[in-house]
Design a protein around this motif. Structure first.
Motif, PDB file in Angstrom:
ATOM      1  N   LEU A  90      -4.694   3.658 -10.117  1.00  0.00           N
ATOM      2  CA  LEU A  90      -5.655   3.920 -10.619  1.00  0.00           C
ATOM      3  C   LEU A  90      -6.409   2.295 -10.963  1.00  0.00           C
ATOM      4  N   SER A  91      -7.786   2.635 -10.630  1.00  0.00           N
ATOM      5  CA  SER A  91      -8.763   1.569 -10.169  1.00  0.00           C
ATOM      6  C   SER A  91      -9.234   0.412 -11.623  1.00  0.00           C
ATOM      7  N   ALA A  92      -9.259  -0.685 -11.517  1.00  0.00           N
ATOM      8  CA  ALA A  92      -9.407  -1.167 -13.075  1.00  0.00           C
ATOM      9  C   ALA A  92     -10.715  -0.756 -13.237  1.00  0.00           C
ATOM     10  N   ALA A  93     -11.666   0.371 -13.402  1.00  0.00           N
ATOM     11  CA  ALA A  93     -12.602   0.567 -13.533  1.00  0.00           C
ATOM     12  C   ALA A  93     -12.091   2.044 -14.293  1.00  0.00           C
ATOM     13  N   GLU A  94     -11.235   2.851 -14.642  1.00  0.00           N
ATOM     14  CA  GLU A  94     -10.658   3.613 -14.182  1.00  0.00           C
ATOM     15  C   GLU A  94      -9.809   3.069 -15.813  1.00  0.00           C
ATOM     16  N   PHE A  95      -9.019   4.467 -17.005  1.00  0.00           N
ATOM     17  CA  PHE A  95      -8.221   3.859 -17.150  1.00  0.00           C
ATOM     18  C   PHE A  95      -7.377   5.905 -17.512  1.00  0.00           C
ATOM     19  N   CYS A  96      -5.908   5.178 -17.950  1.00  0.00           N
ATOM     20  CA  CYS A  96      -4.928   6.437 -17.898  1.00  0.00           C
ATOM     21  C   CYS A  96      -4.807   7.490 -19.339  1.00  0.00           C
ATOM     22  N   GLY A  97      -4.978   8.326 -18.890  1.00  0.00           N
ATOM     23  CA  GLY A  97      -5.060   9.368 -20.716  1.00  0.00           C
ATOM     24  C   GLY A  97      -3.711   9.683 -21.143  1.00  0.00           C
ATOM     25  N   ASP A  98      -2.992   9.800 -22.086  1.00  0.00           N
ATOM     26  CA  ASP A  98      -1.842  10.512 -22.118  1.00  0.00           C
ATOM     27  C   ASP A  98      -1.382  12.156 -22.122  1.00  0.00           C
ATOM     28  N   ASN A  99      -0.513  12.547 -21.726  1.00  0.00           N
ATOM     29  CA  ASN A  99      -0.208  13.792 -21.895  1.00  0.00           C
ATOM     30  C   ASN A  99       0.408  13.937 -22.951  1.00  0.00           C
ATOM     31  N   PRO A 100      -0.024  14.374 -24.069  1.00  0.00           N
ATOM     32  CA  PRO A 100       0.962  14.352 -25.494  1.00  0.00           C
ATOM     33  C   PRO A 100       2.143  15.072 -25.171  1.00  0.00           C
ATOM     34  N   SER A 101       1.894  16.362 -24.940  1.00  0.00           N
ATOM     35  CA  SER A 101       3.083  17.712 -25.074  1.00  0.00           C
ATOM     36  C   SER A 101       3.678  18.060 -23.685  1.00  0.00           C
ATOM     37  N   GLY A 102       3.113  17.234 -22.284  1.00  0.00           N
ATOM     38  CA  GLY A 102       3.402  17.802 -21.428  1.00  0.00           C
ATOM     39  C   GLY A 102       2.691  19.255 -20.670  1.00  0.00           C
ATOM     40  N   SER A 103       2.052  19.738 -21.556  1.00  0.00           N
ATOM     41  CA  SER A 103       1.762  20.837 -21.413  1.00  0.00           C
ATOM     42  C   SER A 103      -0.101  20.916 -20.946  1.00  0.00           C
ATOM     43  N   ASP A 104      -0.630  19.439 -21.959  1.00  0.00           N
ATOM     44  CA  ASP A 104      -2.076  20.470 -22.628  1.00  0.00           C
ATOM     45  C   ASP A 104      -3.414  18.948 -21.775  1.00  0.00           C
ATOM     46  N   GLY A 105      -2.637  18.797 -20.215  1.00  0.00           N
ATOM     47  CA  GLY A 105      -4.002  17.878 -20.180  1.00  0.00           C
ATOM     48  C   GLY A 105      -4.501  18.571 -19.308  1.00  0.00           C
ATOM     49  N   SER A 106      -5.843  17.707 -18.971  1.00  0.00           N
ATOM     50  CA  SER A 106      -6.712  18.264 -18.082  1.00  0.00           C
ATOM     51  C   SER A 106      -6.785  19.202 -17.132  1.00  0.00           C
ATOM     52  N   CYS A 107      -7.622  20.125 -16.165  1.00  0.00           N
ATOM     53  CA  CYS A 107      -6.820  20.973 -15.354  1.00  0.00           C
ATOM     54  C   CYS A 107      -8.114  20.719 -14.613  1.00  0.00           C
ATOM     55  N   TYR A 108      -8.499  22.194 -13.153  1.00  0.00           N
ATOM     56  CA  TYR A 108      -9.237  22.409 -12.445  1.00  0.00           C
ATOM     57  C   TYR A 108     -10.177  23.032 -12.905  1.00  0.00           C
ATOM     58  N   GLY A 109     -11.583  22.358 -12.853  1.00  0.00           N
ATOM     59  CA  GLY A 109     -13.291  22.523 -14.047  1.00  0.00           C
ATOM     60  C   GLY A 109     -13.145  21.434 -14.850  1.00  0.00           C
ATOM     61  N   ASP A 110     -11.962  20.602 -15.807  1.00  0.00           N
ATOM     62  CA  ASP A 110     -12.554  19.426 -16.508  1.00  0.00           C
ATOM     63  C   ASP A 110     -13.364  18.542 -16.072  1.00  0.00           C
ATOM     64  N   SER A 111     -13.046  18.380 -14.591  1.00  0.00           N
ATOM     65  CA  SER A 111     -13.439  16.479 -13.963  1.00  0.00           C
ATOM     66  C   SER A 111     -14.603  16.747 -14.758  1.00  0.00           C
ATOM     67  N   GLY A 112     -15.758  15.404 -15.059  1.00  0.00           N
ATOM     68  CA  GLY A 112     -17.005  15.455 -15.625  1.00  0.00           C
ATOM     69  C   GLY A 112     -16.767  15.310 -17.239  1.00  0.00           C
TER      70      GLY A 112
END
Length: 165
Positions: A90-112
């Protein structure tokens, strides 16, 4: 689409975390979009802040079928400690978003796709999905977002001139 303008600081994580990395591009369309816009937040998202992430990425990364949704997906999450995304440099121009349930994060096709925070009752753009904290395990790890308020000057410059620099 008539033009793609990539941020000159984009180096796919090269130099992070010491150097700011900007995973961003702007598109010039051939036509005027008739949809309402979302304002760009003035300040970067802060740890503990609630954000809503939207996307069309796969919903079943381990399945034999594509898992593409038929409807736009929304995940309500929060900005978490940078250490949760340590494996993604992670760089200073980014932030980290939690994955609340451990199975609900972004995936292929979500970039952008956008990350919005409600500020003074108004949804505002605070980030753009970049990658999973562990690319081999999308949907199960925290997510990395480019901090769009960090790009404010560049966004306005490109919008006015059509050039990256």
């Amino acid at each position: 689409m008539s033009k793609v303008v990539v941020h000159p600081g984009w180096q796919w994580g090269e130099g992070a975390p010491k150097k700011k990395v900007f995973d961003a591009a702007m598109l010039k369309l051939d036509y005027l979009v008739q949809e309402p816009t979302v304002p760009l937040a003035r300040d970067a998202a802060r740890r503990g802040e609630n954000v809503s992430v939207f996307g069309w990425g796969v919903t079943e990364p381990d399945s034999t079928r594509s898992g593409l949704p038929r409807r736009l997906q929304q995940l309500d999450t929060r900005v978490t400690a940078p250490s949760r995304c340590a494996g993604a440099f992670l760089s200073a121009a980014e932030f980290c978003g939690d994955n609340p349930s451990g199975s609900d994060g972004s995936c292929y096709g979500d970039s952008g796709t956008p990350a919005l925070a409600t500020i003074d009752g108004v949804p505002q753009l605070v980030g753009t999905a970049s990658r999973s904290a562990d690319p081999g395990f999308c949907g199960t790890q925290p997510d990395v977002f480019t901090s769009d308020p960090e790009l404010r000057d560049w966004i306005y410059h490109v919008a006015r001139t059509g050039n990256a620099t």
